[in-house]
Design an enzyme around this catalytic site. Structure first.
Site, PDB file in Angstrom:
ATOM      1  N   GLU A   1      15.780  30.235 -12.727  1.00  0.00           N
ATOM      2  CA  GLU A   1      15.946  29.990 -14.172  1.00  0.00           C
ATOM      3  C   GLU A   1      16.062  28.607 -14.487  1.00  0.00           C
ATOM      4  O   GLU A   1      15.637  27.999 -15.365  1.00  0.00           O
ATOM      5  CB  GLU A   1      17.319  30.704 -14.717  1.00  0.00           C
ATOM      6  CG  GLU A   1      17.133  32.001 -14.770  1.00  0.00           C
ATOM      7  CD  GLU A   1      16.082  32.327 -15.769  1.00  0.00           C
ATOM      8  OE1 GLU A   1      15.867  31.873 -16.654  1.00  0.00           O
ATOM      9  OE2 GLU A   1      15.245  33.627 -15.578  1.00  0.00           O
TER      10      GLU A   1
ATOM     11  N   HIS B   1       4.430  -3.043 -13.101  1.00  0.00           N
ATOM     12  CA  HIS B   1       5.809  -2.975 -13.751  1.00  0.00           C
ATOM     13  C   HIS B   1       6.452  -4.257 -14.297  1.00  0.00           C
ATOM     14  O   HIS B   1       6.260  -4.983 -13.430  1.00  0.00           O
ATOM     15  CB  HIS B   1       6.674  -1.965 -12.944  1.00  0.00           C
ATOM     16  CG  HIS B   1       8.225  -1.649 -13.713  1.00  0.00           C
ATOM     17  ND1 HIS B   1       8.301  -1.418 -14.985  1.00  0.00           N
ATOM     18  CD2 HIS B   1       9.487  -1.703 -13.046  1.00  0.00           C
ATOM     19  CE1 HIS B   1       9.720  -1.259 -14.981  1.00  0.00           C
ATOM     20  NE2 HIS B   1      10.037  -1.262 -14.036  1.00  0.00           N
TER      21      HIS B   1
ATOM     22  N   SER C   1       4.123  -3.509   9.315  1.00  0.00           N
ATOM     23  CA  SER C   1       4.216  -2.296   8.125  1.00  0.00           C
ATOM     24  C   SER C   1       3.305  -1.060   8.538  1.00  0.00           C
ATOM     25  O   SER C   1       2.231  -1.233   9.004  1.00  0.00           O
ATOM     26  CB  SER C   1       3.540  -3.218   7.083  1.00  0.00           C
ATOM     27  OG  SER C   1       3.078  -2.120   6.185  1.00  0.00           O
TER      28      SER C   1
ATOM     29  N   TYR D   1       0.836  -1.079  -0.176  1.00  0.00           N
ATOM     30  CA  TYR D   1      -0.021   0.032  -0.037  1.00  0.00           C
ATOM     31  C   TYR D   1       0.894   1.292   0.041  1.00  0.00           C
ATOM     32  O   TYR D   1       0.952   2.089   0.966  1.00  0.00           O
ATOM     33  CB  TYR D   1      -0.801  -0.073   1.359  1.00  0.00           C
ATOM     34  CG  TYR D   1      -2.224   0.812   1.220  1.00  0.00           C
ATOM     35  CD1 TYR D   1      -2.970   0.741   0.606  1.00  0.00           C
ATOM     36  CD2 TYR D   1      -1.898   2.070   2.171  1.00  0.00           C
ATOM     37  CE1 TYR D   1      -4.082   1.600   0.465  1.00  0.00           C
ATOM     38  CE2 TYR D   1      -2.908   3.131   2.198  1.00  0.00           C
ATOM     39  CZ  TYR D   1      -4.132   2.985   1.430  1.00  0.00           C
ATOM     40  OH  TYR D   1      -5.136   3.656   1.479  1.00  0.00           O
TER      41      TYR D   1
ATOM     42  N   GLU E   1      13.483   6.523 -17.146  1.00  0.00           N
ATOM     43  CA  GLU E   1      13.810   7.133 -15.797  1.00  0.00           C
ATOM     44  C   GLU E   1      15.447   7.618 -15.713  1.00  0.00           C
ATOM     45  O   GLU E   1      15.622   8.752 -15.159  1.00  0.00           O
ATOM     46  CB  GLU E   1      13.867   6.122 -14.720  1.00  0.00           C
ATOM     47  CG  GLU E   1      12.357   5.561 -14.465  1.00  0.00           C
ATOM     48  CD  GLU E   1      12.294   4.409 -13.855  1.00  0.00           C
ATOM     49  OE1 GLU E   1      10.876   3.944 -13.285  1.00  0.00           O
ATOM     50  OE2 GLU E   1      13.076   3.603 -13.422  1.00  0.00           O
TER      51      GLU E   1
ATOM     52  N   ASP F   1      10.634   2.037 -19.574  1.00  0.00           N
ATOM     53  CA  ASP F   1      10.660   2.831 -18.337  1.00  0.00           C
ATOM     54  C   ASP F   1      11.773   3.037 -17.710  1.00  0.00           C
ATOM     55  O   ASP F   1      12.054   4.138 -17.252  1.00  0.00           O
ATOM     56  CB  ASP F   1       9.622   1.867 -17.421  1.00  0.00           C
ATOM     57  CG  ASP F   1       8.974   2.725 -16.400  1.00  0.00           C
ATOM     58  OD1 ASP F   1       8.229   3.615 -16.363  1.00  0.00           O
ATOM     59  OD2 ASP F   1       9.709   1.979 -15.257  1.00  0.00           O
TER      60      ASP F   1
HETATM   61  N1  LIG Z   1       6.486   4.978  -7.261  1.00  0.00           N
HETATM   62  C1  LIG Z   1       5.512   4.800  -8.422  1.00  0.00           C
HETATM   63  O1  LIG Z   1       4.650   5.916  -8.473  1.00  0.00           O
HETATM   64  C2  LIG Z   1       5.608   4.016  -9.459  1.00  0.00           C
HETATM   65  C3  LIG Z   1       5.268   4.171 -10.986  1.00  0.00           C
HETATM   66  C4  LIG Z   1       5.228   3.208 -11.946  1.00  0.00           C
HETATM   67  C5  LIG Z   1       5.465   1.855 -11.402  1.00  0.00           C
HETATM   68  N2  LIG Z   1       5.684   1.716 -10.243  1.00  0.00           N
HETATM   69  C6  LIG Z   1       5.845   0.197  -9.784  1.00  0.00           C
HETATM   70  O2  LIG Z   1       4.937  -0.134  -8.746  1.00  0.00           O
HETATM   71  C7  LIG Z   1       5.402  -1.105  -8.001  1.00  0.00           C
HETATM   72  C8  LIG Z   1       5.286  -0.704  -6.587  1.00  0.00           C
HETATM   73  O3  LIG Z   1       6.254   0.554  -6.233  1.00  0.00           O
HETATM   74  P1  LIG Z   1       5.968   1.735  -5.390  1.00  0.00           P
HETATM   75  O4  LIG Z   1       7.013   2.675  -5.782  1.00  0.00           O
HETATM   76  O5  LIG Z   1       4.640   1.826  -5.198  1.00  0.00           O
HETATM   77  O6  LIG Z   1       6.605   0.933  -4.023  1.00  0.00           O
HETATM   78  P2  LIG Z   1       6.576   1.800  -2.623  1.00  0.00           P
HETATM   79  O7  LIG Z   1       6.168   3.163  -2.732  1.00  0.00           O
HETATM   80  O8  LIG Z   1       7.838   1.435  -2.059  1.00  0.00           O
HETATM   81  O9  LIG Z   1       5.665   0.923  -1.747  1.00  0.00           O
HETATM   82  C9  LIG Z   1       5.955  -0.620  -1.463  1.00  0.00           C
HETATM   83  C10 LIG Z   1       4.839  -1.207  -0.663  1.00  0.00           C
HETATM   84  O10 LIG Z   1       5.087  -2.653  -0.457  1.00  0.00           O
HETATM   85  C11 LIG Z   1       4.796  -2.592   1.045  1.00  0.00           C
HETATM   86  N3  LIG Z   1       5.807  -4.073   1.431  1.00  0.00           N
HETATM   87  C12 LIG Z   1       7.111  -3.868   1.415  1.00  0.00           C
HETATM   88  N4  LIG Z   1       7.763  -5.215   1.760  1.00  0.00           N
HETATM   89  C13 LIG Z   1       6.480  -5.976   2.068  1.00  0.00           C
HETATM   90  C14 LIG Z   1       6.256  -7.318   2.068  1.00  0.00           C
HETATM   91  N5  LIG Z   1       7.101  -8.197   2.415  1.00  0.00           N
HETATM   92  N6  LIG Z   1       4.632  -7.605   2.014  1.00  0.00           N
HETATM   93  C15 LIG Z   1       4.020  -6.826   1.837  1.00  0.00           C
HETATM   94  N7  LIG Z   1       4.155  -5.836   1.405  1.00  0.00           N
HETATM   95  C16 LIG Z   1       5.519  -5.129   1.627  1.00  0.00           C
HETATM   96  C17 LIG Z   1       5.503  -1.499   1.642  1.00  0.00           C
HETATM   97  O11 LIG Z   1       4.948  -1.315   3.065  1.00  0.00           O
HETATM   98  P3  LIG Z   1       5.863  -0.456   3.927  1.00  0.00           P
HETATM   99  O12 LIG Z   1       6.075   0.811   3.558  1.00  0.00           O
HETATM  100  O13 LIG Z   1       4.967  -0.426   5.258  1.00  0.00           O
HETATM  101  O14 LIG Z   1       6.966  -1.185   4.263  1.00  0.00           O
HETATM  102  C18 LIG Z   1       4.650  -0.585   0.893  1.00  0.00           C
HETATM  103  O15 LIG Z   1       3.377  -0.474   1.199  1.00  0.00           O
HETATM  104  C19 LIG Z   1       6.916  -1.602  -8.571  1.00  0.00           C
HETATM  105  O16 LIG Z   1       6.819  -2.496  -9.598  1.00  0.00           O
HETATM  106  C20 LIG Z   1       7.152  -0.207  -9.108  1.00  0.00           C
HETATM  107  O17 LIG Z   1       8.201  -0.302 -10.137  1.00  0.00           O
HETATM  108  C21 LIG Z   1       5.865   2.682  -9.158  1.00  0.00           C
END
Ligand SMILES: NC(=O)c1ccc[n+]([C@@H]2O[C@H](COP(=O)([O-])OP(=O)(O)OC[C@H]3O[C@@H](n4cnc5c(N)ncnc54)[C@H](OP(=O)(O)O)[C@@H]3O)[C@@H](O)[C@H]2O)c1
Length: 327
Positions: A227, A108, A51, A25, A195, A191
């Site tokens: 700027e 992704h 979490s 989340y 980036e 992607d």
């Molecule tokens: N950031 C973006 O907007 C964006 C854009 C395009 C694609 N994506 C893709 O979306 C995916 C997620 O990325 P994100 O940036 O959203 O990640 P993120 O913001 O770092 O969030 C990761 C989530 O996973 C949870 N988590 C971590 N370890 C876990 C576990 N063992 N079991 C269950 N939940 C766990 C975290 O909980 P805690 O924080 O409580 O540890 C957090 O809620 C990736 O594939 C990324 O490439 C992201």
């Protein structure tokens, strides 16, 4: 030629009749969970003990379960955890819960494209990748629109994977904008390249170099900030809304001419060769191997880079200036 889809071509009843488990989340997960729920989809969140974001999901009114239980209870499992630990999370908490016909959705293509996750053959494997950060995915939905989405199918066990992916994208609000067919390879490589070469690497270094050059030349910090940092938004907004030609029409002819003659001196053949090298290293897996290794040793280089940037002059000037004019 890629296929495009909009709302009228999507069967929303598919996702409305399925239970979705968002695993994670965070940036993407919270936006997917909230948008799907507002679209009428049944959503639970899979998380782990302690979490912080699991607690935030509970606070937002979602049922939060240990990941394995959330997967068992769901029809669609969405992998919205960070890319590097995703493989281990999948093997430990998702794989044991899978049954034939389950649908696993990725935001992704990274783990599937690089073979870091090998899903069983008797499930659907889809990708719905909104073209925007989680914040934008949510804010666009709330204002009644959506961000465009890329859709791909890696495995179509049920024969209905495409329709399910389109329907999920409807729940996210992406079909209000546009859905485009892609592949896991196309999405992953483009992607990562975008980036690195442009969005989070190239543009940022260009901004930093411009700011530092003006300051070293004796010009005011504030003028250099406006700027080289602040005004990038005005230019990007014009470019996104109106294209290159429209952007040129929105600036002075002095700025337009200066851009034509100076731009290719800054981004020159050497920069283009550096971009081609980045692309090769993404395609052959070098970047992925190095990023996994950086994670294995606890991300010391990333933490150091973060610290240096946080303490930079540009960051200090921006932190001081922004509250003065941004309300
Ligand atoms: N950031 C973006 O907007 C964006 C854009 C395009 C694609 N994506 C893709 O979306 C995916 C997620 O990325 P994100 O940036 O959203 O990640 P993120 O913001 O770092 O969030 C990761 C989530 O996973 C949870 N988590 C971590 N370890 C876990 C576990 N063992 N079991 C269950 N939940 C766990 C975290 O909980 P805690 O924080 O409580 O540890 C957090 O809620 C990736 O594939 C990324 O490439 C992201």
């Amino acid at each position: 030629m890629a296929r495009y889809f909009t709302d009228s071509e999507v069967d929303s009843s598919i996702i409305l009749n399925l239970k979705v488990a968002l695993i994670g989340y965070g940036n993407q997960g919270h936006a997917h969970a909230l948008n799907l729920r507002d679209s009428g989809v049944k959503v639970t969140v899979g998380s782990y003990e302690g979490s912080k974001s699991g607690a935030a999901a509970r606070e937002a009114g979602f049922e939060v379960l240990p990941t394995i239980q959330a997967c068992k209870a769901a029809d669609v499992i969405v992998m919205s955890v960070p890319d590097v630990p995703m493989g281990d999370i999948f093997r430990k908490d998702v794989l044991p819960a899978l049954r034939p016909g389950h649908i696993v959705d990725f935001v992704h293509g990274f783990n599937i494209h690089f073979g870091l996750i090998e899903p069983p053959k008797d499930i659907d494997v889809i990708m719905v990748a909104p073209k925007g950060a989680g914040y934008g995915v949510r804010s666009e939905y709330v204002r009644g629109h959506g961000v465009p989405g890329l859709i791909a199918v890696h495995q179509d066990y049920s024969g209905k994977a495409w329709q399910t992916a389109l329907s999920y994208a409807w729940g996210l609000g992406c079909s209000r904008a546009m859905l485009m067919e892609t592949t896991f390879r196309q999405e992953t490589v483009s992607d990562l390249f975008g980036e690195q070469a442009v969005l989070c690497g190239g543009i940022i270094e260009c901004i930093k170099a411009g700011f530092e050059t003006l300051v070293a030349g004796g010009y005011d910090l504030e003028a250099a900030y406006f700027e080289c940092v602040h005004e990038t938004k005005l230019i990007v907004d014009l470019l996104v809304a109106k294209g290159l030609h429209g952007l040129r029409k929105g600036i002075s002819d002095t700025a337009e001419w200066g851009g034509y003659v100076a731009g290719p001196r800054v981004i020159n053949e050497e920069s283009r060769e550096a971009m081609r090298q980045l692309l090769r290293e993404i395609e052959d897996g070098t970047f992925t191997r190095e990023w996994i290794e950086e994670n294995r040793i606890g991300t010391p280089n990333m933490l150091q880079a973060r610290q240096i940037e946080a303490e930079s002059q540009l960051e200090k000037v921006g932190t001081d200036l922004r509250p003065r004019f941004m309300k």
